[in-house]
Design an enzyme around this catalytic site. Structure first.
Site, short mmCIF file in Angstrom:
data_model
loop_
_atom_site.label_atom_id
_atom_site.label_comp_id
_atom_site.label_asym_id
_atom_site.label_seq_id
_atom_site.Cartn_x
_atom_site.Cartn_y
_atom_site.Cartn_z
N ASN A 44 -7.69 -21.17 36.79
CA ASN A 44 -8.68 -20.59 35.89
C ASN A 44 -8.71 -21.44 34.62
OD1 ASN A 44 -9.80 -18.87 33.75
ND2 ASN A 44 -9.82 -17.29 35.32
N HIS A 55 -13.41 -19.87 37.25
CA HIS A 55 -12.29 -19.11 37.80
C HIS A 55 -11.50 -20.07 38.69
CE1 HIS A 55 -13.83 -14.69 37.37
NE2 HIS A 55 -13.72 -15.30 36.22
N GLU A 57 -10.71 -20.11 41.86
CA GLU A 57 -11.30 -20.46 43.15
C GLU A 57 -12.49 -21.40 42.97
OE1 GLU A 57 -9.59 -16.25 43.36
OE2 GLU A 57 -10.79 -17.40 41.93
N SER A 82 -6.58 -11.55 44.05
CA SER A 82 -7.77 -11.16 44.82
C SER A 82 -9.03 -11.70 44.17
CB SER A 82 -7.82 -9.62 44.88
OG SER A 82 -8.91 -9.18 45.64
N CYS A 84 -12.68 -12.33 42.70
CA CYS A 84 -13.72 -11.48 42.11
C CYS A 84 -15.03 -11.61 42.89
CB CYS A 84 -13.94 -11.88 40.65
SG CYS A 84 -14.82 -13.45 40.48
N CYS A 87 -16.34 -15.38 42.97
CA CYS A 87 -15.57 -16.25 43.86
C CYS A 87 -15.72 -15.82 45.32
CB CYS A 87 -14.12 -16.28 43.42
SG CYS A 87 -13.94 -16.94 41.74
N ASP A 147 -12.47 -12.15 31.07
CA ASP A 147 -12.51 -12.91 32.33
C ASP A 147 -13.14 -12.13 33.47
OD1 ASP A 147 -11.54 -15.55 33.44
OD2 ASP A 147 -10.66 -14.16 34.89
#
Length: 152
Positions: A44, A55, A57, A82, A84, A87, A147
């Site tokens: 991130n 982010h 990912e 996990s 979002c 992503c 975020d």
């Protein structure tokens, strides 16, 4: 699962998360693996880059560069947290079939939706991933809320 027995790819994602934290950002990391090799790494970097979208990912996919659809369909995305909605959307767009998630206790993205779209999710419930996020959220709740698009 002890650090010595931890999956090498999740360990690489955790190292990315720690880089993000060391840079003053949010400790979430990700790696993209195709046929047993890491082809992309990210963490991130929203704070560091003043970005709306970096982010872990998304940073990982960006670092993997332009890929052919068949590459994504053979890939596994590892993320310490996990994913979002944003992503998860990238996973669906590129039809990445499997995500290995470090933890989903501190935040849970649209996991059921991903599953309903055929994505296999493996939740590790990794104590190191949980600890990184719990400590960060306690220390910087305003940054964490920003975020994930929440008001303080």
């Amino acid at each position: 699962m002890g650090a010595s027995s931890k999956d090498e790819f999740m360990q690489a994602a955790i190292e990315e998360a720690k880089k993000g934290l060391a840079e003053g950002g949010i400790p979430i990391g990700s790696v993209l693996v195709i046929e047993g090799s890491i082809v992309g790494r990210g963490h991130n970097r929203r704070v560091q880059e003043g970005s709306a979208v970096l982010h872990a990912e998304m940073d990982c996919l960006e670092s993997a560069g332009r890929r052919r659809p068949r590459d994504y369909r053979r890939a596994v995305l590892y993320s310490t947290l996990s994913p979002c909605d944003m992503c998860s959307g990238a996973v669906l767009l590129y039809k990445i079939p499997r995500i290995v998630i470090g933890e989903h206790r501190t935040f849970r993205g649209p996991e059921e939706y991903l599953r309903s779209r055929g994505v296999e999710l493996v939740i590790l419930d990794d104590e190191e991933c949980i600890g990184l996020m719990r400590e960060f959220i306690a220390a910087r709740p305003e940054l964490w809320n920003e975020d994930i698009g929440e008001e303080e």
